[in-house]
Design an enzyme around this catalytic site. Structure first.
Site, short mmCIF file in Angstrom:
data_model
loop_
_atom_site.label_atom_id
_atom_site.label_comp_id
_atom_site.label_asym_id
_atom_site.label_seq_id
_atom_site.Cartn_x
_atom_site.Cartn_y
_atom_site.Cartn_z
N THR A 51 8.69 -2.95 1.27
CA THR A 51 9.54 -1.99 0.74
C THR A 51 9.99 -0.89 1.05
OG1 THR A 51 8.17 -1.51 -1.08
CG2 THR A 51 9.69 -2.98 -2.25
N SER A 76 2.93 -4.35 -6.31
CA SER A 76 2.77 -2.95 -6.68
C SER A 76 2.38 -2.64 -8.25
CB SER A 76 4.10 -2.70 -6.14
OG SER A 76 4.15 -0.99 -6.31
N GLY A 77 3.18 -1.99 -8.20
CA GLY A 77 3.13 -1.63 -10.73
C GLY A 77 4.41 -1.46 -11.54
N ASP A 78 4.35 -1.96 -12.23
CA ASP A 78 5.15 -2.27 -13.37
C ASP A 78 7.12 -1.60 -12.78
OD1 ASP A 78 4.04 -2.68 -15.07
OD2 ASP A 78 3.14 -0.96 -16.29
N SER A 109 0.11 2.63 -10.45
CA SER A 109 -0.86 3.11 -10.49
C SER A 109 -0.09 3.07 -12.24
CB SER A 109 -0.54 5.09 -10.78
OG SER A 109 0.79 5.08 -10.61
N GLY A 110 0.67 2.52 -12.38
CA GLY A 110 0.36 1.93 -13.92
C GLY A 110 1.00 0.00 -14.08
N ARG A 172 0.66 11.25 -9.56
CA ARG A 172 0.70 10.02 -9.15
C ARG A 172 -0.55 10.26 -8.76
NH1 ARG A 172 3.63 6.27 -8.80
NH2 ARG A 172 5.52 6.61 -10.01
P1 ADP Z 1 3.12 2.75 -9.45
O1 ADP Z 1 2.80 2.16 -10.90
O2 ADP Z 1 2.43 3.54 -8.16
O3 ADP Z 1 4.39 3.35 -10.00
P2 ADP Z 1 5.61 0.77 -8.46
O4 ADP Z 1 5.73 0.02 -8.45
O5 ADP Z 1 6.23 1.20 -10.40
O6 ADP Z 1 3.98 1.92 -8.27
O7 ADP Z 1 6.25 1.80 -8.03
C1 ADP Z 1 6.70 3.41 -7.53
C2 ADP Z 1 8.13 3.43 -7.77
O8 ADP Z 1 8.08 3.46 -5.71
C3 ADP Z 1 9.57 2.94 -7.81
O9 ADP Z 1 9.99 3.42 -8.47
C4 ADP Z 1 10.10 2.12 -6.48
O10 ADP Z 1 11.31 2.17 -6.09
C5 ADP Z 1 9.21 2.63 -5.88
N1 ADP Z 1 9.15 2.27 -4.12
C6 ADP Z 1 8.61 1.28 -2.92
N2 ADP Z 1 9.06 0.93 -2.25
C7 ADP Z 1 9.36 2.60 -1.49
C8 ADP Z 1 9.19 3.58 -0.25
N3 ADP Z 1 9.16 2.45 0.43
N4 ADP Z 1 9.70 4.13 -0.76
C9 ADP Z 1 9.46 5.33 -1.51
N5 ADP Z 1 9.33 4.25 -2.63
C10 ADP Z 1 9.60 3.44 -2.78
MG MG Z 2 5.99 3.06 -11.80
#
Ligand code: ADP
Ligand code: MG
Length: 382
Positions: A51, A76-78, A109-110, A172
């Site tokens: 992403t 990744s996370g949720d 992290s979630g 975070r």
């Molecule tokens: P975490 O559990 O750490 O929060 P998530 O899967 O919930 O992980 O992702 C956190 C956020 O990161 C999401 O809102 C997503 O849209 C965002 N995200 C994904 N790829 C990128 C990127 N390349 N740059 C910035 N934000 C991103």
């Molecule tokens: Mg999250």
């Protein structure tokens, strides 16, 4: 020989959606050291896509060629899984897209969802993706007036836990501990969230059908008229949930865990077709914080009487605003839709307190209708 080769099963084709920033930045490493080596050994075909910006996963799932992939695997996370669910269900061909199996290999992290499904370990999760066994997944559909619908596979929340979840974003780097820190801060600075919550008994669930109203061909919304501010009271069999008339916590959960380390209860299944709502009007600090300290990880959180629970087939939330803050005798809850002009200015009303939290994503605190789409998607399970 050619004919015999056609008899052989085609290798499954997976698309890995890796968020290089997920959690504490572990997703890329997990992918390189665990997932990809295991997948190469398995002999199936896979592609990997990083992403590149926030919500990129919505676009990926929205555009993916359904003829070219057999499953989408989130690394990744949720948050990114939530994006994939929304990308798939808002496609014009959502009827087909909703049957594309999705999987999650936790690297955020979630990781509440992966923990609930039993794929907390990246090894187990990768094996689940390779084996391809699926289970049905209930989805919550959330509608507000004049806004695109949002779908949720994990939780909806308003009040203390919602604010803590959203505010925890700035911690975070702490990993899952971020939710505890933010929770304690929010319990100390506890707010009250006035409003009315109406629930529909589960037996009045309606069949899901296709409709071409409002947002194109989306999964139908059965009680859309309730979103109109002119509807003061939803008709029977909707009933008003008791309140003070404020709440301190509202939580709608689709599975056992509200966080990687917040084991709520094992009476909730992600495919039981029922919505369970937990709510509390408790305002005493220790009454709130103690259950989370003692029972957060053992599944007994709800046995301490902090929260009441109810099963329902639909939920309507009409957030209110507290009565005139300058009038000490006023505890009346006002419906923001009925407050106009001067009065609104005087009370400085834009919104009810807090935010609506949908799988970690924010929705404004305006009139909201939540319906369940039972067994609506397919999730890869161990
Ligand atoms: P975490 O559990 O750490 O929060 P998530 O899967 O919930 O992980 O992702 C956190 C956020 O990161 C999401 O809102 C997503 O849209 C965002 N995200 C994904 N790829 C990128 C990127 N390349 N740059 C910035 N934000 C991103
Ligand atoms: Mg999250």
């Amino acid at each position: 020989l050619a004919r015999e080769l056609q008899v052989l099963p085609k290798p499954r084709r997976l698309l890995l959606i890796v968020n290089p920033n997920g959690g504490v930045g572990l997703a890329k490493k997990t992918s390189d050291t665990v997932i990809k080596p295991m997948m190469r050994l398995s002999g199936l075909t896979f592609k990997e896509q990083y992403t590149e910006y926030g919500k990129h996963a919505v676009d990926i799932a929205h555009k993916v060629d359904l003829d070219q992939v057999d499953a989408l695997i989130v690394v990744s996370g949720d948050g990114v899984l939530h994006e994939v669910v929304n990308g798939l269900l808002t496609r014009p061909d959502w009827e087909r897209a909703r049957r594309l199996p999705v999987g999650i290999i936790p690297a955020g992290s979630g990781n509440a969802f992966a923990t609930s499904v039993g794929t907390k370990s990246p090894y187990v999760a990768t094996l689940a993706a390779i084996r391809g066994t699926t289970a049905k997944l209930d989805i919550f559909s959330l509608s507000q007036l004049d806004r695109p619908r949002i779908y949720s596979m994990l939780l909806f929340s308003w009040g203390m836990m919602a604010d803590a979840d959203i505010e925890s974003d700035k911690y975070r780097w702490l990993g899952p501990l971020r939710f505890d820190i933010a929770g304690v801060i929010r319990a100390i600075r506890l707010r009250r969230y006035p409003g009315k919550v109406y629930v529909l008994p589960p037996k009045h669930k309606r069949e899901i059908s296709s409709s071409s109203s409002e947002h194109g061909h989306a999964p139908v919304i059965s009680y859309g008229d309730l979103l109109q501010p002119s509807v003061q009271e939803p008709p029977k069999p909707w009933r008003l949930l008791p309140s003070m008339p404020y709440y301190t916590m509202l939580l709608l959960l689709n599975c056992s865990h509200a966080g990687e380390k917040i084991f709520f209860t094992n009476t909730i299944r992600f495919n039981d077709g029922i919505m369970r709502l937990w709510y509390s009007c408790e305002t005493r600090f220790w009454k709130i914080i103690l259950p989370f300290m003692v029972d957060q990880t053992n599944g007994k959180l709800i046995h301490r009487g902090l929260m009441q629970d109810t099963e329902c087939g639909g939920i309507l939330i009409v957030p209110g605003v507290e009565g005139d803050p300058e009038d000490p005798n006023s505890h009346e809850i006002k419906d923001p839709d009925s407050v106009t002009g001067q009065e609104a200015k005087r009370l400085d009303i834009h919104q009810a307190p807090g935010v609506f939290d949908v799988d970690g994503e924010v929705m404004p605190t305006a009139r909201l209708l939540i319906e369940i789409l039972p067994s609506f998607m397919e999730i890869l399970v161990p």
